[in-house]
Enzyme design. Sequence first.
Site, PDB file in Angstrom:
ATOM      1  N   HIS A 114       0.835  -1.199   0.000  1.00 13.34           N
ATOM      2  CA  HIS A 114       0.000   0.000   0.000  1.00 13.34           C
ATOM      3  C   HIS A 114       0.875   1.257   0.000  1.00 13.34           C
ATOM      4  CE1 HIS A 114      -3.642   2.215   1.944  1.00 13.34           C
ATOM      5  NE2 HIS A 114      -3.635   2.341   0.625  1.00 13.34           N
ATOM      6  N   HIS A 167       6.900  18.846 -14.176  1.00 12.21           N
ATOM      7  CA  HIS A 167       7.685  17.723 -14.691  1.00 12.21           C
ATOM      8  C   HIS A 167       9.003  17.572 -13.929  1.00 12.21           C
ATOM      9  CE1 HIS A 167       8.918  14.710 -17.560  1.00 12.21           C
ATOM     10  NE2 HIS A 167       9.991  15.409 -17.909  1.00 12.21           N
TER      11      HIS A 167
END
Length: 131
Positions: free
Chosen positions: A20, A98
């Site tokens: 997880h 980015h």
Amino acid sequence: MKKTKMINSDMSRVIAQMGHFDKLSIGDAGMPVPMGIEKIDLAVDNGIPSFMQVLTNVLEELEVQRIYLAEEIKTENPKMLENIKALMPETPITFMPHSDMKQDLNNCHAFVRTGEMTPYSNIILESGVVF
């Protein structure tokens, strides 16, 4: 032989080891990968395999609770953004510059390099749980 669609042994191993909140990245042929991060290089030619082919295949195996995309995809590659949203309509998206996304690769278990040659075709998948 495995019965599922994912037959790449390195990708199968990485996905099987994820828990997880763990992260996996898939990207275009030009994305720089930090030293020390496992790179699974699937690229064989321009566009082969495509980003969407690999993402679709990974989603057969990996439960994803959130995705991370470069902010620039909205203006520089809106068609790819549309394709991702169509494939994962219920999955929350976090957009980031980015440059931040490249840094966040340091937090990924692996980077999967595709033959994709379109700008900002990169994604970070955050693993969910199946229960």
